[in-house]
Write a protein that holds these residues in place. Sequence first.
Motif, mmCIF file in Angstrom:
data_model
loop_
_atom_site.group_PDB
_atom_site.id
_atom_site.type_symbol
_atom_site.label_atom_id
_atom_site.label_comp_id
_atom_site.label_asym_id
_atom_site.label_seq_id
_atom_site.Cartn_x
_atom_site.Cartn_y
_atom_site.Cartn_z
ATOM 1 N N THR A 103 0.865 -38.103 6.151
ATOM 2 C CA THR A 103 2.245 -38.481 5.832
ATOM 3 C C THR A 103 2.994 -37.375 5.087
ATOM 4 O OG1 THR A 103 1.552 -39.541 3.767
ATOM 5 C CG2 THR A 103 1.730 -40.961 5.729
ATOM 6 N N GLY A 104 2.292 -36.300 4.729
ATOM 7 C CA GLY A 104 2.920 -35.187 4.028
ATOM 8 C C GLY A 104 2.990 -35.340 2.518
ATOM 9 N N ILE A 105 2.403 -36.401 1.998
ATOM 10 C CA ILE A 105 2.394 -36.581 0.544
ATOM 11 C C ILE A 105 1.592 -35.468 -0.113
ATOM 12 C CG2 ILE A 105 1.545 -38.066 -1.320
ATOM 13 C CD1 ILE A 105 2.275 -40.468 0.509
ATOM 14 N N SER A 106 0.467 -35.105 0.524
ATOM 15 C CA SER A 106 -0.364 -34.032 -0.020
ATOM 16 C C SER A 106 -0.683 -33.022 1.071
ATOM 17 C CB SER A 106 -1.663 -34.595 -0.603
ATOM 18 O OG SER A 106 -2.525 -35.009 0.429
ATOM 19 N N ASP A 107 -1.141 -31.853 0.649
ATOM 20 C CA ASP A 107 -1.599 -30.814 1.569
ATOM 21 C C ASP A 107 -3.113 -30.838 1.707
ATOM 22 O OD1 ASP A 107 1.016 -29.813 1.760
ATOM 23 O OD2 ASP A 107 0.690 -28.459 0.060
ATOM 24 N N LYS A 108 -3.772 -31.284 0.630
ATOM 25 C CA LYS A 108 -5.226 -31.185 0.588
ATOM 26 C C LYS A 108 -5.793 -32.267 -0.312
ATOM 27 C CE LYS A 108 -8.772 -27.740 -0.437
ATOM 28 N NZ LYS A 108 -9.043 -26.417 -0.960
ATOM 29 N N ILE A 109 -6.938 -32.791 0.102
ATOM 30 C CA ILE A 109 -7.683 -33.747 -0.714
ATOM 31 C C ILE A 109 -9.062 -33.157 -0.949
ATOM 32 C CG2 ILE A 109 -8.654 -36.070 -0.830
ATOM 33 C CD1 ILE A 109 -6.400 -36.890 1.122
ATOM 34 N N GLU A 110 -9.451 -33.086 -2.199
ATOM 35 C CA GLU A 110 -10.790 -32.594 -2.553
ATOM 36 C C GLU A 110 -11.607 -33.765 -3.085
ATOM 37 O OE1 GLU A 110 -9.441 -28.156 -4.058
ATOM 38 O OE2 GLU A 110 -9.790 -29.717 -5.541
ATOM 39 N N ILE A 111 -12.802 -33.929 -2.533
ATOM 40 C CA ILE A 111 -13.680 -35.009 -2.976
ATOM 41 C C ILE A 111 -15.067 -34.438 -3.212
ATOM 42 C CG2 ILE A 111 -14.751 -37.222 -2.377
ATOM 43 C CD1 ILE A 111 -12.349 -37.771 -0.566
ATOM 44 N N SER A 112 -15.615 -34.729 -4.380
ATOM 45 C CA SER A 112 -17.013 -34.413 -4.636
ATOM 46 C C SER A 112 -17.700 -35.704 -5.050
ATOM 47 C CB SER A 112 -17.176 -33.330 -5.701
ATOM 48 O OG SER A 112 -16.648 -33.763 -6.921
ATOM 49 N N ALA A 113 -18.961 -35.828 -4.689
ATOM 50 C CA ALA A 113 -19.704 -37.054 -4.993
ATOM 51 C C ALA A 113 -21.158 -36.710 -5.286
ATOM 52 C CB ALA A 113 -19.609 -38.034 -3.829
ATOM 53 N N THR A 114 -21.738 -37.459 -6.216
ATOM 54 C CA THR A 114 -23.145 -37.290 -6.571
ATOM 55 C C THR A 114 -23.776 -38.663 -6.769
ATOM 56 O OG1 THR A 114 -22.668 -37.187 -8.940
ATOM 57 C CG2 THR A 114 -22.742 -35.072 -7.754
ATOM 58 N N ILE A 115 -25.093 -38.663 -6.786
ATOM 59 C CA ILE A 115 -25.863 -39.859 -7.129
ATOM 60 C C ILE A 115 -26.476 -39.573 -8.497
ATOM 61 C CG2 ILE A 115 -27.781 -41.385 -6.490
ATOM 62 C CD1 ILE A 115 -27.318 -40.535 -3.557
ATOM 63 N N PRO A 116 -25.806 -39.994 -9.585
ATOM 64 C CA PRO A 116 -26.270 -39.648 -10.928
ATOM 65 C C PRO A 116 -27.465 -40.470 -11.402
ATOM 66 C CG PRO A 116 -24.329 -40.999 -11.079
ATOM 67 C CD PRO A 116 -24.556 -40.724 -9.616
ATOM 68 N N ALA A 117 -27.692 -41.612 -10.782
ATOM 69 C CA ALA A 117 -28.811 -42.491 -11.140
ATOM 70 C C ALA A 117 -29.094 -43.384 -9.932
ATOM 71 C CB ALA A 117 -28.453 -43.352 -12.358
ATOM 72 N N GLN A 118 -30.208 -44.072 -9.982
ATOM 73 C CA GLN A 118 -30.578 -44.946 -8.863
ATOM 74 C C GLN A 118 -29.463 -45.966 -8.604
ATOM 75 O OE1 GLN A 118 -34.319 -46.964 -9.292
ATOM 76 N NE2 GLN A 118 -34.239 -47.801 -7.233
ATOM 77 N N ASN A 119 -29.056 -46.045 -7.329
ATOM 78 C CA ASN A 119 -28.035 -46.986 -6.869
ATOM 79 C C ASN A 119 -26.701 -46.841 -7.602
ATOM 80 O OD1 ASN A 119 -29.759 -48.099 -4.920
ATOM 81 N ND2 ASN A 119 -30.685 -49.422 -6.461
ATOM 82 N N ARG A 120 -26.343 -45.594 -7.919
ATOM 83 C CA ARG A 120 -25.048 -45.281 -8.533
ATOM 84 C C ARG A 120 -24.412 -44.128 -7.762
ATOM 85 N NH1 ARG A 120 -22.478 -48.179 -11.886
ATOM 86 N NH2 ARG A 120 -21.826 -46.508 -13.238
ATOM 87 N N ILE A 121 -23.102 -44.095 -7.748
ATOM 88 C CA ILE A 121 -22.373 -42.968 -7.161
ATOM 89 C C ILE A 121 -21.272 -42.558 -8.131
ATOM 90 C CG2 ILE A 121 -20.840 -44.515 -5.846
ATOM 91 C CD1 ILE A 121 -20.722 -42.255 -3.683
#
Length: 148
Positions: A103-121
Amino acid sequence: MSDVLLVSTNDGGDIICENGIIEMTAGFETAVFISLHAGNLKDDGTQATKKYTWWGNLLEDNNPDGKIISRFQNILSGLPATPENLIKAKQAAMQDLEWLTSTGISDKIEISATIPAQNRIAVEINILKDGAKLYGTTFELNWKGMTA
């Protein structure tokens, strides 16, 4: 224009209400939250699960790009917390938020994700326009899928 502020919590989301007053926001918090968490858990965005679409999508007859799928939510509720599925969750979040760039609201989306503990994100999202950060958030959730 503003929305009711929806915030991520360990096991879902919540609104903030103090002294009977619901907190509002003019930012992207609620739009991002709804994009990632408001679809039908059974709908993974494929044609095979289209019959399970979120009820609100039935109101969007003229705008197929405005439909909420929440692939991210589907991954976290249906798959175990593994490194392979972490990649799928990150890709799903990117798909769910793609409307911000289309839609042109943004140019770029940055996403980082980790599993810091069992069954957590843990997730960090940054929405950029012309090199500047429009919105950034970090949150940690329970990964409710089956145990690996």
